[in-house]
Design a protein around this motif. Structure first.
Motif, mmCIF file in Angstrom:
data_model
loop_
_atom_site.group_PDB
_atom_site.id
_atom_site.type_symbol
_atom_site.label_atom_id
_atom_site.label_comp_id
_atom_site.label_asym_id
_atom_site.label_seq_id
_atom_site.Cartn_x
_atom_site.Cartn_y
_atom_site.Cartn_z
ATOM 1 N N ASP A 57 0.868 -1.197 0.084
ATOM 2 C CA ASP A 57 -0.103 -0.160 -0.125
ATOM 3 C C ASP A 57 0.904 1.381 0.098
ATOM 4 O OD1 ASP A 57 -2.531 -1.621 0.028
ATOM 5 O OD2 ASP A 57 -2.678 -1.219 2.119
ATOM 6 N N ALA A 58 1.867 1.300 0.601
ATOM 7 C CA ALA A 58 2.855 2.283 0.924
ATOM 8 C C ALA A 58 3.213 2.915 -0.566
ATOM 9 C CB ALA A 58 3.959 2.186 1.784
ATOM 10 N N ARG A 59 3.629 2.006 -1.545
ATOM 11 C CA ARG A 59 4.598 2.616 -2.744
ATOM 12 C C ARG A 59 3.656 3.735 -3.519
ATOM 13 N NH1 ARG A 59 6.843 4.920 -5.491
ATOM 14 N NH2 ARG A 59 8.668 4.068 -6.744
ATOM 15 N N VAL A 60 2.399 3.905 -3.577
ATOM 16 C CA VAL A 60 1.492 4.798 -4.215
ATOM 17 C C VAL A 60 1.564 6.020 -3.584
ATOM 18 C CG1 VAL A 60 -0.685 4.479 -3.157
ATOM 19 C CG2 VAL A 60 -0.509 5.129 -5.522
ATOM 20 N N GLN A 61 1.976 6.047 -2.429
ATOM 21 C CA GLN A 61 2.046 7.266 -1.643
ATOM 22 C C GLN A 61 3.187 8.406 -2.189
ATOM 23 O OE1 GLN A 61 -0.603 7.805 0.838
ATOM 24 N NE2 GLN A 61 0.842 7.966 2.682
ATOM 25 N N ARG A 62 4.263 7.751 -2.604
ATOM 26 C CA ARG A 62 5.121 8.708 -3.259
ATOM 27 C C ARG A 62 4.801 9.201 -4.840
ATOM 28 N NH1 ARG A 62 10.024 4.662 -2.719
ATOM 29 N NH2 ARG A 62 11.065 6.331 -4.046
ATOM 30 N N ILE A 63 3.687 8.547 -5.172
ATOM 31 C CA ILE A 63 3.056 8.819 -6.528
ATOM 32 C C ILE A 63 1.856 9.874 -6.804
ATOM 33 C CG2 ILE A 63 2.212 7.781 -8.784
ATOM 34 C CD1 ILE A 63 3.776 5.526 -8.008
ATOM 35 N N TYR A 64 0.810 9.496 -5.861
ATOM 36 C CA TYR A 64 -0.427 10.158 -6.009
ATOM 37 C C TYR A 64 -0.333 11.538 -5.114
ATOM 38 C CZ TYR A 64 -2.353 7.820 -1.780
ATOM 39 O OH TYR A 64 -2.346 7.188 -0.610
ATOM 40 N N GLY A 65 -1.188 12.417 -5.299
ATOM 41 C CA GLY A 65 -1.186 13.890 -4.868
ATOM 42 C C GLY A 65 0.095 14.663 -5.178
ATOM 43 N N GLY A 66 0.545 14.226 -6.330
ATOM 44 C CA GLY A 66 1.715 14.818 -7.006
ATOM 45 C C GLY A 66 2.917 14.004 -6.617
ATOM 46 N N THR A 67 3.646 13.601 -7.503
ATOM 47 C CA THR A 67 4.858 12.576 -7.304
ATOM 48 C C THR A 67 5.662 13.421 -6.425
ATOM 49 O OG1 THR A 67 6.135 13.219 -9.345
ATOM 50 C CG2 THR A 67 4.607 11.653 -9.473
ATOM 51 N N ASN A 68 6.682 12.913 -5.963
ATOM 52 C CA ASN A 68 7.653 13.309 -4.858
ATOM 53 C C ASN A 68 8.753 14.133 -5.789
ATOM 54 O OD1 ASN A 68 6.323 12.331 -2.709
ATOM 55 N ND2 ASN A 68 7.941 11.004 -2.038
ATOM 56 N N GLU A 69 8.901 13.887 -7.099
ATOM 57 C CA GLU A 69 9.954 14.732 -7.764
ATOM 58 C C GLU A 69 9.138 16.223 -7.906
ATOM 59 O OE1 GLU A 69 10.958 10.743 -7.836
ATOM 60 O OE2 GLU A 69 9.109 11.425 -8.481
ATOM 61 N N ILE A 70 7.489 16.104 -8.274
ATOM 62 C CA ILE A 70 6.990 17.237 -8.304
ATOM 63 C C ILE A 70 7.267 18.283 -7.135
ATOM 64 C CG2 ILE A 70 4.641 18.410 -8.584
ATOM 65 C CD1 ILE A 70 6.076 17.408 -11.435
ATOM 66 N N MET A 71 7.009 17.506 -5.958
ATOM 67 C CA MET A 71 6.904 18.134 -4.671
ATOM 68 C C MET A 71 8.544 19.038 -4.644
ATOM 69 S SD MET A 71 4.259 17.310 -3.165
ATOM 70 C CE MET A 71 3.594 17.508 -4.850
ATOM 71 N N LYS A 72 9.409 18.384 -4.854
ATOM 72 C CA LYS A 72 10.802 18.923 -4.880
ATOM 73 C C LYS A 72 10.543 20.118 -5.727
ATOM 74 C CE LYS A 72 13.031 14.573 -3.508
ATOM 75 N NZ LYS A 72 14.008 13.443 -3.894
ATOM 76 N N GLU A 73 10.326 19.986 -7.088
ATOM 77 C CA GLU A 73 10.119 21.140 -7.911
ATOM 78 C C GLU A 73 9.284 22.522 -7.202
ATOM 79 O OE1 GLU A 73 10.893 23.365 -11.158
ATOM 80 O OE2 GLU A 73 11.601 21.324 -10.551
ATOM 81 N N VAL A 74 8.140 22.028 -6.414
ATOM 82 C CA VAL A 74 7.340 23.369 -6.083
ATOM 83 C C VAL A 74 8.102 23.646 -4.926
ATOM 84 C CG1 VAL A 74 5.039 23.476 -4.282
ATOM 85 C CG2 VAL A 74 5.130 21.940 -6.339
ATOM 86 N N ILE A 75 8.892 23.075 -4.043
ATOM 87 C CA ILE A 75 9.865 23.553 -2.960
ATOM 88 C C ILE A 75 10.856 24.306 -3.495
ATOM 89 C CG2 ILE A 75 11.337 22.996 -1.114
ATOM 90 C CD1 ILE A 75 9.724 20.122 -0.917
ATOM 91 N N SER A 76 11.543 24.091 -4.501
ATOM 92 C CA SER A 76 12.691 24.935 -4.988
ATOM 93 C C SER A 76 12.221 26.213 -5.865
ATOM 94 C CB SER A 76 13.469 23.939 -6.015
ATOM 95 O OG SER A 76 12.566 23.692 -7.367
ATOM 96 N N ARG A 77 11.200 25.974 -6.213
ATOM 97 C CA ARG A 77 10.468 27.295 -6.980
ATOM 98 C C ARG A 77 10.172 28.248 -5.844
ATOM 99 N NH1 ARG A 77 6.926 25.892 -12.346
ATOM 100 N NH2 ARG A 77 8.513 24.709 -13.397
ATOM 101 N N ALA A 78 9.621 27.734 -4.817
ATOM 102 C CA ALA A 78 9.095 28.671 -3.563
ATOM 103 C C ALA A 78 10.589 29.236 -3.050
ATOM 104 C CB ALA A 78 8.463 27.906 -2.462
ATOM 105 N N MET A 79 11.659 28.485 -3.243
ATOM 106 C CA MET A 79 12.708 29.138 -2.631
ATOM 107 C C MET A 79 13.590 30.328 -3.598
ATOM 108 S SD MET A 79 14.558 25.372 -1.422
ATOM 109 C CE MET A 79 16.013 26.067 -0.911
ATOM 110 N N GLY A 80 12.945 30.146 -4.680
ATOM 111 C CA GLY A 80 13.368 31.309 -5.838
ATOM 112 C C GLY A 80 14.295 30.483 -6.738
ATOM 113 N N LEU A 81 14.270 29.360 -6.713
ATOM 114 C CA LEU A 81 15.093 28.483 -7.626
ATOM 115 C C LEU A 81 14.246 28.163 -9.035
ATOM 116 C CD1 LEU A 81 16.956 26.344 -5.198
ATOM 117 C CD2 LEU A 81 17.841 28.227 -6.081
ATOM 118 N N GLY A 82 14.061 28.805 -9.899
ATOM 119 C CA GLY A 82 13.100 28.636 -10.948
ATOM 120 C C GLY A 82 13.696 27.712 -12.022
ATOM 121 N N GLY A 83 12.864 27.016 -12.466
ATOM 122 C CA GLY A 83 12.923 26.336 -13.678
ATOM 123 C C GLY A 83 12.521 26.651 -14.980
ATOM 124 N N ARG A 84 12.292 26.003 -15.861
ATOM 125 C CA ARG A 84 11.955 26.323 -17.187
ATOM 126 C C ARG A 84 10.471 26.613 -17.238
ATOM 127 N NH1 ARG A 84 14.441 22.455 -21.891
ATOM 128 N NH2 ARG A 84 16.505 23.000 -21.474
#
Length: 209
Positions: free
Chosen positions: A182-209
């Motif tokens: 059951d645990a494995r999907v937790q890192r996928i739904y609600g936004g993948t954890n890679e997307i979470m890191k993208e959101v965090i980095s942009r909030a830090m002013g580290l903009g991507g493309r």
């Protein structure tokens, strides 16, 4: 969601509406008690009364709920990780290897101590996020931190606990095995954890493309 001239809107589509069909139930790795299937829409007519949140406000409504959704995933992750530790503590006390309980081995005790400490740290962070959401101050970046960190930790805890269960940890009859799946999907739904890191980095002013 429905896109129109005024933007995206949310519509409530109910069972039995002409043109709305459900496909066969999909077979998932875990969460088998939660039915998941494909949905098909063919010229479905939805009554105006089934509009949610106002016309053209669908995207805004969804974005407003994202922090709370991600916090819920973090809460579930911490609770599941704690349950896994509790099951494993009891199992290792009873299970005998080389004439002594598995819990008597230093490796077992230290590993469980490490996991318990990490889960406790995560719980403190989640509690803080709960305080913030109660006063409408939980921002998207902080919720993303909680979601990614706690779901990663959940999967780590499950894997370590399955290892301590040994062969029994691979048997579907044990709750630790089902929790592992059951645990494995937790890192996928609600936004993948890679997307979470993208959101965090942009909030830090580290903009991507």
């Amino acid at each position: 969601p429905s896109a129109g001239a005024k933007g995206t809107s949310l519509l409530l589509v109910e069972r039995g509406m002409p043109g709305f069909e459900k496909g066969k139930r999909l077979k998932k790795l875990g969460m088998k008690a939660q039915d998941t299937s494909e949905l098909f829409f063919d010229n479905v007519k939805v009554p105006a009364g089934n509009l949610l949140g106002g016309e053209g406000k669908g995207f805004i409504c969804l974005m407003e709920q994202l922090p709370w959704e991600r916090l819920q995933i973090a809460i579930g992750a911490v609770a599941a990780a704690q349950a896994a530790i509790d099951w494993t503590v009891e199992y290792t006390k009873d299970r005998k290897v080389f004439g002594q309980a598995v819990a008597a081995f230093q490796n077992t005790r230290y590993k469980l101590a490490e996991l318990q400490t990490e889960v406790q740290v995560a719980r403190v962070f989640v509690d803080k996020c709960c305080e913030l959401v109660n006063v409408d101050k939980l921002d998207t970046a902080t919720a993303s931190m909680a979601k990614y960190w706690c779901s990663d930790l959940q999967c780590k805890v499950m894997d370590e606990c399955v290892q301590l269960f040994g062969g029994y940890g691979y048997m579907w009859e044990y709750p630790i095995t089902r929790a592992y799946a059951d645990a494995r999907v937790q890192r996928i739904y609600g936004g993948t954890n890679e997307i979470m890191k993208e959101v965090i980095s942009r909030a830090m002013g580290l903009g991507g493309r």
